[in-house]
Design a protein around this motif. Structure first.
Motif, mmCIF file in Angstrom:
data_model
loop_
_atom_site.group_PDB
_atom_site.id
_atom_site.type_symbol
_atom_site.label_atom_id
_atom_site.label_comp_id
_atom_site.label_asym_id
_atom_site.label_seq_id
_atom_site.Cartn_x
_atom_site.Cartn_y
_atom_site.Cartn_z
ATOM 1 N N TYR A 1 46.396 24.910 18.062
ATOM 2 C CA TYR A 1 45.406 24.501 19.051
ATOM 3 C C TYR A 1 44.918 25.734 19.813
ATOM 4 O O TYR A 1 45.654 26.338 20.594
ATOM 5 C CB TYR A 1 46.018 23.483 20.010
ATOM 6 N N GLU A 2 43.689 26.146 19.552
ATOM 7 C CA GLU A 2 43.052 27.276 20.226
ATOM 8 C C GLU A 2 41.599 26.904 20.512
ATOM 9 O O GLU A 2 40.694 27.339 19.796
ATOM 10 C CB GLU A 2 43.108 28.539 19.362
ATOM 11 N N PRO A 3 41.362 26.126 21.531
ATOM 12 C CA PRO A 3 39.997 25.652 21.779
ATOM 13 C C PRO A 3 39.006 26.763 22.107
ATOM 14 O O PRO A 3 37.801 26.597 21.908
ATOM 15 C CB PRO A 3 40.160 24.688 22.953
ATOM 16 N N ASP A 4 39.486 27.926 22.565
ATOM 17 C CA ASP A 4 38.595 29.044 22.904
ATOM 18 C C ASP A 4 38.227 29.898 21.697
ATOM 19 O O ASP A 4 37.363 30.770 21.798
ATOM 20 C CB ASP A 4 39.244 29.927 23.973
ATOM 21 N N ASN A 5 38.878 29.666 20.571
ATOM 22 C CA ASN A 5 38.595 30.444 19.370
ATOM 23 C C ASN A 5 37.232 30.022 18.809
ATOM 24 O O ASN A 5 36.957 28.831 18.676
ATOM 25 C CB ASN A 5 39.695 30.219 18.326
ATOM 26 N N PRO A 6 36.378 30.991 18.452
ATOM 27 C CA PRO A 6 35.063 30.627 17.921
ATOM 28 C C PRO A 6 35.123 29.868 16.587
ATOM 29 O O PRO A 6 34.157 29.205 16.210
ATOM 30 C CB PRO A 6 34.343 31.959 17.753
ATOM 31 N N GLY B 1 39.515 21.556 18.631
ATOM 32 C CA GLY B 1 40.058 22.809 19.140
ATOM 33 C C GLY B 1 41.104 23.454 18.259
ATOM 34 O O GLY B 1 41.832 24.346 18.692
#
Length: 134
Positions: free
Chosen positions: A77-82, A88
């Motif tokens: 879970y890395e919602p900030d990853n493009p 996410g």
């Protein structure tokens, strides 16, 4: 077993362990590669070895093939990853660094052991030449 066959067999071991170390280096170098969930994660490589002339005691070892890791990898879970999907999540390779480092130590030691066999066989050959001169 002659001195030359010992060098040849140890040489096959050196080649296999070098390829194993190359695969480990590739796996570790790509451990943090991120992929979108719609694609495949980096697939780790695992070297498979087998006896060159199984049952004869001669011939050494060869690389029989390469097994590839799971293309699904692991979801993180890395919602900030493009590359993140709507929920996410991104896909990382399913490579365990601890396992890779353990394999690296084993491969390094085996590589060194095979080089030592080559070195000792060379020393024995040179000693035999000196006996013949004397």
């Amino acid at each position: 077993m002659t001195i030359f066959s010992a060098i040849g067999i140890a040489g096959t071991g050196v080649t296999v362990y070098r390829k194993w170390l190359d695969a480990i280096a590739d796996n570790v170098a790509n451990i943090n590669n991120v992929a979108p969930t719609s694609g495949e994660a980096f697939r780790a490589r695992y070297v498979q070895a087998r006896a060159a002339s199984y049952g004869t005691g001669e011939g050494g070892v060869v690389v029989a093939g390469t097994a590839l890791g799971d293309p699904k990898g692991r979801l993180v879970y890395e919602p900030d990853n493009p590359l993140a999907d709507r929920e996410g999540y991104v896909r990382y390779p399913d490579v365990d660094l601890g396992s890779q480092m353990t394999q690296m130590i084993m491969a390094q030691r085996a590589y060194q052991a095979n080089l030592t066999v080559v070195d000792r066989a060379k020393d024995a050959y040179q000693a035999a030449i000196q006996i013949g001169k004397g």
